[in-house]
Design a protein around this motif. Structure first.
Motif, short mmCIF file in Angstrom:
data_model
loop_
_atom_site.label_atom_id
_atom_site.label_comp_id
_atom_site.label_asym_id
_atom_site.label_seq_id
_atom_site.Cartn_x
_atom_site.Cartn_y
_atom_site.Cartn_z
N ASP A 249 0.83 -1.20 0.00
CA ASP A 249 0.00 0.00 0.00
C ASP A 249 0.86 1.25 0.00
N LEU A 250 0.47 2.22 -0.82
CA LEU A 250 1.01 3.57 -0.66
C LEU A 250 0.15 4.20 0.44
N PRO A 251 0.77 4.62 1.56
CA PRO A 251 -0.05 5.13 2.66
C PRO A 251 -0.63 6.52 2.41
N SER B 120 5.23 13.69 -8.39
CA SER B 120 6.62 13.33 -8.09
C SER B 120 6.68 12.47 -6.84
N GLN B 121 5.83 12.81 -5.86
CA GLN B 121 5.77 12.03 -4.62
C GLN B 121 5.33 10.58 -4.93
N THR B 122 4.35 10.44 -5.79
CA THR B 122 3.82 9.11 -6.13
C THR B 122 4.92 8.25 -6.74
N LEU B 123 5.63 8.81 -7.71
CA LEU B 123 6.66 8.02 -8.40
C LEU B 123 7.77 7.65 -7.43
N GLU B 124 8.20 8.60 -6.62
CA GLU B 124 9.31 8.36 -5.70
C GLU B 124 8.91 7.32 -4.64
N ASN B 125 7.73 7.49 -4.05
CA ASN B 125 7.33 6.55 -2.98
C ASN B 125 7.03 5.16 -3.52
#
Ligand code: KIV
Length: 263
Positions: A83-85, A93-98
């Protein structure tokens, strides 16, 4: 055997049910693999069942990475979803990095909660080689907006909205769809319309795979919604027996029964 998206797609094609469960550590992961579970989710439900919070909102990327790495070490061939929390995929950018951090920790795919608003992220992630499971219906990270953990899609407008968004996410590249707490007739319609495999929790039996939180399977969660079944009660072989019973009940179509479904 190593389970891949291809395996799940083939199972959907043949009408064979697959089994998913949450895990957060190595040894339970190994037990689940040995019991025939195909998909393991490192769920942000860990915020509730491990950390004792009343929602998944406090869960951080660091929490997810720690448990993902533990599960990876115990894995014996299951497909691992992480899961992405909450708020870890609020910007591109946050989505790709996390998502990349979870993949480096051992995930085979990431799960995001949402409908149309996650379509673009889904496209970006899948184009870059990160498979996506979209989570729709009751999306626990939005519990404050939803006004509680409630069944979704009960009225015709909500239902057609969910169908449209599911089709959109498939078009944008989602590889799996997870439906939580929706009427079983609606889940049936969605899984028939989509060519990607659909996993249900509280979504009735007419989907391609079932998932449960491991603590619910073992009957130790303090809250037991309608869709939960305690498989430890009927086991004469303790925890391993409970997991075997869960796997065979899903595969045979015995679980979920009407009493575990909404309509
Ligand atoms: O976090 C989780 O465990 C989940 C399940 C409820 C499907 O998303």
């Amino acid at each position: 055997m190593t389970v891949t998206l291809h395996t799940l797609q083939e199972m959907k094609g043949k009408g064979e049910k697959f089994v998913c469960i949450t895990a957060y550590d190595a040894l339970f992961t190994t037990l689940f693999c040995k019991s025939g579970v195909e998909v393991i989710l490192v769920g942000d439900s860990l915020g509730m069942v491990l950390q004792g919070h009343d929602s998944t909102i406090p869960v951080t990327m660091e929490d997810m990475l720690y448990h993902m790495a533990c599960v990876k070490r115990g894995n014996q061939g299951a497909l691992l979803i992480a899961d992405l929390p909450f708020m870890s995929y609020a910007s591109e950018s946050q989505t790709l990095e996390n998502a990349a951090r979870l993949m480096r920790a051992g995930a085979n795919m990431v799960k995001l909660e949402g409908g149309a608003w996650i379509a673009e992220s889904t496209r970006q992630l899948t184009e870059r080689g990160i498979p996506v499971c979209a989570h729709m219906g009751l999306t626990p990270q939005s519990v404050n907006r939803l006004g509680g953990f409630r069944v979704q899609g009960r009225n015709p407008q909500q239902a057609s909205h969910l169908i449209e968004e599911a089709l959109m996410l498939e078009e944008y590249g989602a590889n799996l769809l997870l439906l939580e707490c929706i009427p079983s007739s609606l889940a049936k319609t969605i899984s028939k319309k989509l060519s990607i495999p659909v996993i249900g929790i509280g979504a009735g039996k007419h989907v391609d795979g079932q998932i449960m939180v491991m603590h619910d399977v073992l009957g130790i969660s303090p809250i037991t919604p309608k869709f939960v079944k305690n498989f430890l009660n009927e086991s004469d072989k303790g925890i391993p027996g409970a997991i075997e019973n869960y796997v065979s009940a899903v595969k045979s179509g015995e679980f979920p029964a009407a009493e575990h479904s909404y309509d």
